[in-house]
Motif scaffolding. Structure first.
Motif, PDB file in Angstrom:
ATOM      1  N   ASN A 182      -2.317  -3.900  -7.782  1.00 10.01           N
ATOM      2  CA  ASN A 182      -1.516  -3.525  -8.946  1.00 10.01           C
ATOM      3  C   ASN A 182      -0.599  -2.330  -8.668  1.00 10.01           C
ATOM      4  O   ASN A 182      -0.083  -1.719  -9.584  1.00 10.01           O
ATOM      5  N   ILE A 183      -0.389  -2.025  -7.384  1.00  9.18           N
ATOM      6  CA  ILE A 183       0.442  -0.880  -7.005  1.00  9.18           C
ATOM      7  C   ILE A 183       1.478  -1.311  -5.969  1.00  9.18           C
ATOM      8  O   ILE A 183       1.171  -2.001  -5.009  1.00  9.18           O
ATOM      9  N   SER A 184       2.695  -0.873  -6.192  1.00  4.31           N
ATOM     10  CA  SER A 184       3.767  -1.084  -5.221  1.00  4.31           C
ATOM     11  C   SER A 184       4.088   0.284  -4.616  1.00  4.31           C
ATOM     12  O   SER A 184       4.410   1.223  -5.340  1.00  4.31           O
ATOM     13  N   VAL A 185       4.001   0.402  -3.305  1.00  4.18           N
ATOM     14  CA  VAL A 185       4.234   1.677  -2.625  1.00  4.18           C
ATOM     15  C   VAL A 185       5.599   1.664  -1.956  1.00  4.18           C
ATOM     16  O   VAL A 185       5.932   0.749  -1.206  1.00  4.18           O
ATOM     17  N   ILE A 186       6.376   2.702  -2.257  1.00  2.00           N
ATOM     18  CA  ILE A 186       7.689   2.882  -1.641  1.00  2.00           C
ATOM     19  C   ILE A 186       7.600   4.153  -0.812  1.00  2.00           C
ATOM     20  O   ILE A 186       7.354   5.231  -1.353  1.00  2.00           O
TER      21      ILE A 186
END
Length: 190
Positions: A36-40
Motif C-alpha cells: 500500500n506504499i509507493s516509494v519515490i
C-alpha cells in the motif's frame, strides 16, 4: 474498496539506500516492498542539502503524502579538499586528455593522503553546523509552504570508525549537530 496507496518520497545522499536494520534489507527496500506504499527515491550520491533546498519542485512534482529527509553526513564530515575542488574532480566535468591525467593524479593523492589533508585543512567540513541547520530549516519551511506532505527528518547517521579514520573529527561534529529525528505536519493537515 481498495486501500489508498500512500506516496513516500525519500531525499538525501547515497547513505539513504544503504541504511538498514541489523542483518536486513535497507529501509528503502523494506518500504518499497509494502503493497500500500509507493516509494519515490530522489536521493543520489554526492547530494548536499543545498541542492534540495534550491529545487523544491523536485518534491512537488511527485505530490507525496510523506517526505523522508536524510541529510547531514556529507555536509558535516571533515573534508580533505574544498567543495569546489571536489565538485571539479568527482562530478561529471568535460575535460581534455591532459585534464583527465591531472584529475587522476589529484584523485590518487587525495585518496592516499586523505587523513593528512583533513588535518591540514583543520578538520573543516563543507558546511558549518549553523549553516547546515539553516539550510535544513529552509528546506522544511519550503516544503511546508508549498506541499501538504508530512515530513519525517531522520537523525544524521553517525560516521563509522572507518569514516572517522579517513576523515578525523567527523564523529564529534555530527554528534554536536542539533538535527535529530523529527516529524512536521503542514498546518493544512491540522
Amino acid at each position: 474498496m481498495a486501500k489508498k496507496i500512500k506516496k513516500i518520497l525519500i531525499d538525501g545522499n547515497s547513505v539513504v539506500s544503504r541504511v538498514c536494520p541489523q542483518d536486513g534489507d535497507s529501509y528503502l527496500k523494506l518500504l518499497d516492498n509494502l503493497s500500500n506504499i509507493s516509494v519515490i527515491n530522489i536521493s543520489k550520491g554526492h547530494k548536499l542539502i543545498g541542492e534540495s533546498s534550491r529545487s523544491i519542485d523536485s518534491f512537488l512534482v511527485h505530490d507525496p503524502d510523506f517526505i523522508i529527509l536524510n541529510f547531514g553526513i556529507n555536509e558535516l564530515c571533515s573534508r580533505s579538499i574544498p567543495l569546489s575542488l571536489y565538485k571539479y574532480l568527482y562530478l561529471n566535468v568535460k575535460r581534455t586528455y591532459v585534464g583527465y591525467f591531472f584529475e587522476g593524479l589529484a584523485k590518487y593523492f587525495e585518496s592516499n593522503l586523505r587523513p593528512i589533508l583533513v588535518n591540514i585543512r583543520l578538520r573543516r567540513s563543507w558546511y558549518r553546523i549553523k549553516q547546515f541547520e539553516l539550510a535544513y530549516e529552509e528546506l522544511i519551511n519550503n516544503i511546508l509552504k508549498y506541499s501538504a506532505a508530512k515530513i519525517i527528518c531522520l537523525t544524521i547517521n553517525l560516521p563509522s570508525k572507518r569514516v572517522e579514520k579517513q576523515l578525523p573529527g567527523s564523529y564529534n561534529r555530527v554528534k554536536k549537530c542539533g538535527i535529530f529525528f523529527d516529524f512536521f505536519v503542514p498546518e493544512s493537515a491540522l
